[in-house]
Write a protein that holds these residues in place. Structure first.
Motif, short mmCIF file in Angstrom:
data_model
loop_
_atom_site.label_atom_id
_atom_site.label_comp_id
_atom_site.label_asym_id
_atom_site.label_seq_id
_atom_site.Cartn_x
_atom_site.Cartn_y
_atom_site.Cartn_z
N LEU A 153 3.07 13.66 -10.80
CA LEU A 153 3.95 13.83 -9.64
C LEU A 153 4.53 12.52 -9.16
O LEU A 153 5.17 12.49 -8.10
CB LEU A 153 3.19 14.51 -8.50
N CYS A 154 4.33 11.43 -9.89
CA CYS A 154 4.91 10.12 -9.58
C CYS A 154 4.58 9.69 -8.15
O CYS A 154 5.47 9.40 -7.33
CB CYS A 154 6.43 10.15 -9.77
N MET A 155 3.31 9.61 -7.84
CA MET A 155 2.90 9.22 -6.51
C MET A 155 3.12 7.73 -6.26
O MET A 155 3.09 7.29 -5.10
CB MET A 155 1.43 9.56 -6.29
N LEU A 156 3.36 6.95 -7.30
CA LEU A 156 3.68 5.54 -7.10
C LEU A 156 5.03 5.34 -6.42
O LEU A 156 5.30 4.26 -5.88
CB LEU A 156 3.69 4.80 -8.45
N LEU A 157 5.87 6.36 -6.43
CA LEU A 157 7.14 6.29 -5.71
C LEU A 157 7.01 6.65 -4.24
O LEU A 157 7.98 6.54 -3.49
CB LEU A 157 8.17 7.23 -6.37
N LEU A 158 5.81 7.07 -3.82
CA LEU A 158 5.61 7.52 -2.44
C LEU A 158 4.54 6.73 -1.70
O LEU A 158 4.56 6.65 -0.48
CB LEU A 158 5.24 9.01 -2.44
N ILE A 159 3.61 6.13 -2.44
CA ILE A 159 2.46 5.50 -1.80
C ILE A 159 2.87 4.30 -0.96
O ILE A 159 2.24 3.98 0.06
CB ILE A 159 1.42 5.10 -2.86
N ASP A 160 3.96 3.62 -1.32
CA ASP A 160 4.40 2.47 -0.53
C ASP A 160 4.95 2.92 0.83
O ASP A 160 4.71 2.27 1.85
CB ASP A 160 5.47 1.70 -1.30
N PHE A 161 5.66 4.04 0.86
CA PHE A 161 6.21 4.54 2.12
C PHE A 161 5.09 4.95 3.08
O PHE A 161 5.12 4.63 4.27
CB PHE A 161 7.14 5.72 1.84
N LEU A 162 4.09 5.66 2.57
CA LEU A 162 2.97 6.08 3.41
C LEU A 162 2.14 4.88 3.87
O LEU A 162 1.60 4.89 4.98
CB LEU A 162 2.10 7.08 2.66
N SER A 163 2.02 3.85 3.03
CA SER A 163 1.28 2.65 3.44
C SER A 163 2.01 1.93 4.58
O SER A 163 1.37 1.43 5.52
CB SER A 163 1.10 1.72 2.25
N LEU A 164 3.33 1.86 4.50
CA LEU A 164 4.09 1.23 5.59
C LEU A 164 4.04 2.07 6.86
O LEU A 164 3.95 1.51 7.96
CB LEU A 164 5.54 1.03 5.14
N ARG A 165 4.10 3.40 6.73
CA ARG A 165 4.02 4.25 7.91
C ARG A 165 2.68 4.12 8.61
O ARG A 165 2.61 4.12 9.85
CB ARG A 165 4.26 5.71 7.51
N SER A 166 1.61 4.04 7.85
CA SER A 166 0.26 3.93 8.42
C SER A 166 -0.18 2.50 8.66
O SER A 166 -1.31 2.27 9.06
CB SER A 166 -0.75 4.63 7.51
N ARG A 167 0.70 1.52 8.37
CA ARG A 167 0.44 0.10 8.58
C ARG A 167 -0.77 -0.40 7.78
O ARG A 167 -1.51 -1.26 8.24
CB ARG A 167 0.23 -0.19 10.08
N GLU A 168 -0.93 0.14 6.59
CA GLU A 168 -1.96 -0.33 5.66
C GLU A 168 -1.31 -1.35 4.72
O GLU A 168 -1.11 -1.10 3.53
CB GLU A 168 -2.54 0.86 4.89
N TYR A 169 -0.99 -2.52 5.27
CA TYR A 169 -0.25 -3.52 4.50
C TYR A 169 -1.12 -4.16 3.42
O TYR A 169 -0.66 -4.37 2.29
CB TYR A 169 0.30 -4.59 5.44
N GLN A 170 -2.34 -4.47 3.74
CA GLN A 170 -3.20 -5.15 2.78
C GLN A 170 -3.51 -4.26 1.58
O GLN A 170 -3.58 -4.74 0.44
CB GLN A 170 -4.50 -5.60 3.45
N SER A 171 -3.71 -2.99 1.82
CA SER A 171 -4.02 -2.10 0.70
C SER A 171 -2.84 -1.97 -0.26
O SER A 171 -3.02 -1.91 -1.48
CB SER A 171 -4.42 -0.72 1.23
#
Length: 685
Positions: A385-403
């Protein structure tokens, strides 16, 4: 006072605690001295090593623990508290034997024992080092555990059993500690109430909810969702999970459909072909936990803007899946795999994805990020499902910058993430947000800002087609020097390869809201000016990036097309190729893999409406049921074809004779004549 009474006063039970030397002192009170004498009286001298004492120690060790799990859990704690020398000198725990119980104790023996205890407690660090060395020595040997403690023997035995069978619950990922850290999933983060309580408080989330009264024998405890009172009573729909194999610490599972569930699946396919949602509703009334029916009806409700019902159907499907989990299947270990090539597993992927998107729209990006990592961990190599195209957006929304930065650093070498527009821009945005944090040192903040500037400039040089659509969606009018420049002008949009245009439209349509902040726009403006200066200065990176764009991104793989269809972003779906848009797409299985692994097939059905018969042949069939125009064409033998032709002629002749008789017997009656032409039309008969 007896030793049993003293232990009850201290709150200790018999044979369940190891001897704690930190509590022993040198005669603070007569009661403590008597208690210490009672505790140390049962300790046998180290010189006594005959067979009877060994049997007694073994029997005492067995009596101290009620089950084997208590022994396993307390093994590590006791290893830190008790040294190897003490294990050899005294039995496990502070239990006093019946033969050694004597109220008249020898003062010299107790004082000598107290001195030994004090010297051992003073040298605690050396004892722990000795213990660690001894444990490493024992584990380094292959199967030789004669010199190890009984607890170590059990630990080594369990480890050998897990390695030999490969079916134990693993705690490390296949990619090592790095991949474990970036794809680690926690159970508490799978519950959206955890995030909502952090934002609004438990009182605002739960309110005055009463504890749900339900029968526990019909519902099992689940992590991803919990059953609701409005749901139908749960019954096993016929789905089960099987362990296929275990290799290198990775378990490969698959879902299986029972015979009854297969029949329901065939009925569902018939309902889909009818193009009537009411047929799916009728099917769900009889089978309320059929997965594909829940997914398809959820899409119908979402199109009709019934978001609450659509989300409820997805949660019901998720609960049905979780009740079918294998006992060894773990959501958090990161070592469980599901093959997307099997149709039975695809529904689980799609259910998790739709549930994740509902959570993101609900305002729970941290919980959605946890589900994104869960989907990615089910098949990290193929990523269907190509989650690598979505995980960056969710990380920025949740402010998980280090992860996100950790994922980029760990996977850049073998995944080449810098060649994806979403990672190129999102990692730069992560660095910028880290530099803006107030609790960061000024030197570290400047360092992060410089890295962010460099990464954003490289991203703009590599993907210049992102800038103008991004500014357009952010309703920002670019400067004339930017629009008139050839690097960011219309040529950059027209000259993009088709796959790159699809990735660019997907990223811009999804994350444009993250770039609307005033500070981010000012930072973007500075970087664009620096990029134009480097282009005018003939920077070699500009030409190198242009060559890479021409060689790559010619055609996107099938999983990217599937991700674009599931995202439902208009800017991205409009850039899909014709071979994707012209074929029918089913919501319960969008773009299935071409090399699917089929476990059972649907039986063939005769569709009268889909036949090649003409209108005349259908009319003949309605009059004569024995008429069959297709029967002669399906035979390969010439004799059969000839006989079918004769029968056809006979049937046609009979039909013509019947029609002649019908026409010959038709008699038309003349209408009645009116003798009074002056009769009033309004007059009653």
């Amino acid at each position: 006072m007896s030793s049993r009474a003293l232990r009850r006063l201290r709150g200790k039970q018999r044979g369940q605690e190891a001897l704690d030397f930190g509590d022993l002192t040198f005669g603070d009170s007569p009661e403590e001295e008597e208690e210490q004498q009672l505790d140390t009286a049962s300790v046998s001298p180290p010189s006594n090593s005959n067979g009877n004492s060994r049997k007694a120690k073994k029997n005492k060790a067995q009596k101290n623990f009620s089950n084997i799990y208590e022994l396993i859990c307390d093994a590590d704690k006791e290893a830190e508290k008790i040294s190897p020398d003490e294990d050899a000198e005294k039995p496990d725990g502070n239990k006093t034997s019946g033969t050694g119980r004597n109220d008249n104790k020898d003062v010299e023996r107790s004082s000598q024992k107290q001195e030994e205890v004090s010297t051992k407690s003073l040298s605690g660090d050396r004892v722990k080092k000795k213990k660690k060395k001894k444990k490493t020595k024992v584990t380094s040997e292959d199967g030789q555990c004669q010199n190890a403690a009984p607890d170590d023997n059990i630990d080594l035995l369990l480890e050998s059993l897990e390695q030999s069978s490969g079916q134990g619950l693993q705690n490390e990922d296949c990619g090592g500690s790095d991949r474990r850290s970036v794809l680690h999933v926690e159970h508490r983060n799978l519950n959206p109430e955890t995030e909502l309580k952090r934002y609004f408080g438990a009182r605002a989330v739960l309110g005055n909810q009463r504890p749900r009264q339900r029968n526990r024998q019909f519902h099992r405890s689940t992590w991803m969702t919990s059953p609701k009172d409005s749901w139908p009573r749960f019954s096993r729909p016929g789905i089960s999970m099987t362990l296929i194999q275990s290799k290198d610490g990775i378990q490969y599972f698959t879902f299986e459909h029972g015979r009854d569930y297969q029949q329901v699946q065939f009925k569902f396919l018939d309902a889909v072909e009818s193009m009537d949602p009411n047929n799916i509703v009728a099917l769900l009334q009889l089978n309320p936990y059929h997965i594909d029916s829940l997914l398809q009806l959820s899409d119908v409700c979402r199109i009709q803007e019934d978001q609450e019902m659509a989300r409820d159907l997805i949660e019901r499907a998720l609960y049905s899946f979780e009740c079918a989990f294998h006992p060894l299947f773990s959501l958090t270990s990161g070592t469980c795999r599901l093959d997307y090539l099997r149709p039975e597993n695809r529904a689980f992927y799609l259910t998790l994805y739709k549930h994740m998107m509902f959570l993101e729209k609900r305002g729970c990006p941290r919980t959605a990020l946890e589900y994104c990592k869960l989907i990615l961990s089910l098949d990290t190599d193929a990523d269907p499902l190509c989650m690598l195209l979505l995980i960056d957006f969710l990380s920025l929304r949740s402010r998980e910058y280090q992860s996100l930065l950790q994922l980029y650093q760990d996977w850049e070498e073998h995944r080449n993430l810098s060649q994806l527009p979403n990672f190129a821009f999102s990692t730069a945005l992560c660095r910028f947000h880290l530099s803006q944090q107030e609790d960061m040192d000024p030197e570290e903040s400047d360092k992060q800002r410089k890295k962010a500037d460099q990464m954003l400039q490289d991203a703009l040089i590599m993907f210049p087609g992102v800038l103008m659509p991004l500014l357009d969606l952010c309703t920002v009018q670019p400067d004339a020097s930017v629009t008139s420049h050839a690097f960011f002008g219309p040529k950059s949009q027209i000259g993009q390869p088709p796959a790159l245009a699809e990735l660019t439209a997907l990223y811009v349509g999804r994350t444009y809201s993250l770039w609307k902040e005033a500070a981010v726009m000012l930072w973007l403006e500075e970087s664009v000016k620096e990029v134009l200066r480097r282009c005018d200065a003939k920077d070699p990176l500009v030409e190198d990036s242009q060559n890479k764009r021409k060689q790559r991104y010619q055609s996107a793989p099938r999983n990217i097309h599937r991700h674009v269809l599931l995202s439902e972003i208009k800017e991205a779906t409009s850039s899909l190729p014709l071979e994707v848009t012209t074929q029918p797409v089913m919501g319960f299985d969008p773009l299935p893999p071409l090399d699917s692994v089929i476990s059972y097939t649907r039986p063939e059905r005769q569709h009268v409406g889909a036949s090649n018969e003409s209108t005349l042949s259908l009319f003949f069939r309605s009059l004569l049921p024995n008429f069959n125009l297709q029967g002669g064409q399906r035979q390969e033998d010439e004799m059969e074809v000839a006989r079918a032709g004769q029968e056809l002629n006979q049937e046609v002749n009979r039909l013509m004779v019947a029609m002649r008789d019908m026409l010959a017997n038709i008699r038309f009656q003349e209408p009645p004549r009116d003798d009074n032409p002056y009769r009033d039309e309004d007059e009653w008969d």
